[in-house]
Write an enzyme that holds these catalytic residues in place. Sequence first.
Site, PDB file in Angstrom:
ATOM      1  N   ILE A 296     -24.999  15.320 -16.916  1.00 54.62           N
ATOM      2  CA  ILE A 296     -25.422  14.766 -15.573  1.00 54.62           C
ATOM      3  C   ILE A 296     -26.659  15.691 -15.052  1.00 54.62           C
ATOM      4  CG2 ILE A 296     -23.458  13.155 -15.352  1.00 54.62           C
ATOM      5  CD1 ILE A 296     -22.308  15.349 -13.404  1.00 54.62           C
ATOM      6  N   PHE A 338     -16.754  20.569  -9.926  1.00 55.26           N
ATOM      7  CA  PHE A 338     -16.613  21.305 -10.743  1.00 55.26           C
ATOM      8  C   PHE A 338     -16.513  22.664 -10.740  1.00 55.26           C
ATOM      9  CE2 PHE A 338     -17.285  17.916 -14.467  1.00 55.26           C
ATOM     10  CZ  PHE A 338     -17.988  16.905 -13.651  1.00 55.26           C
TER      11      PHE A 338
END
Length: 346
Positions: A296, A338
């Site tokens: 992404i 993340f």
Amino acid sequence: LWSGVVSENAPLTMEAQFDLRITGACLGKKVKQNERVFLVMTHEDFVAEEPRTSPVCVLTAGSTENQYLDLVVDEGEPVSFSVEGSGTIHLSGYYVIEDDGQDGRADDIINSIGMFEDESDDESYEGPSIEAIDESSDESMDDDEEGPNTADLNQNILDQVRAKQAQITKKRKEAPTTPSPAKKKQKTETPQKSPKEDAKKPETPKKSPKESKKQDTPKKQDTPKKQDTPKKSPQQTRVQKLRGGTVAEILTPGQGQATASKGQKVTVQYEGRLVKNGKKFDSGKFSFKLGKGEVIKGMDVGVEGMLMREKRKITIPASQGYGNQRTGDIPPKSDLEFVVTMLGMK
């Protein structure tokens, strides 16, 4: 060089022996005027851990019969090409072989992919003509009356993806254990030479100053002052606002001066959570080429510029993640977080 043929009844499924760059697609013969033929690719998705099918290009007989491509297939990555339409598409490209300075590496690669076999030594050998290749491809298309089962094809690719990921995880777990004992043996063997050399009385005054200088050299190389300098730099302590609204916060400073840049193949350890409730949805270790769209957008932007062993918390807005789509346990319009550690880059 590399080439492959894809038709409606004969899809091309493979795992590249080395990094492969596909550069062109060409429409085959016997296609009606103005008829459109679609080239579709099913490839591995590292984030969703399932195959993803994407259109590559559309070729039209009589107007657009050739198309330049820039597709990079990693070594061992399962990938499949199929055709929608009653035509044949020829793919071409080349293997990307990095020069690592090892002697004989090129010969090993050439022998493994079957280039320059014994027929090249025979001057009387002649390869098949273009007409014979076209006739054989047409006969193979006529023999296959029924098209491929898309569900079986996707399931087959999914099984290959899972099997390949299992092999990669085993190799990565075993890889760091091998070099450590070798380094320890080298360190333990160095002091064993000193008593043997000290036993020679006439040579002791000559070798002792040299050995003292050699023993002092690792102290100069192991000086932590040079490695501490990036810890004091503002880039190792501040929060960085990146493109598209992605925010990177450095949790643990990295080592060295080399940073991850576009085009490099990086290996990271990651853990993903939802910003809304902190729910963990994924974790693991994987490799990808930075800036090539294999992950992404927020991950590409957040990992760029990391140092070795650096640990970051990357907060990605939904527009830089999966947008309005639901992916696994990730609801639509979800902001993601993340925690990423840089393990390797090349």
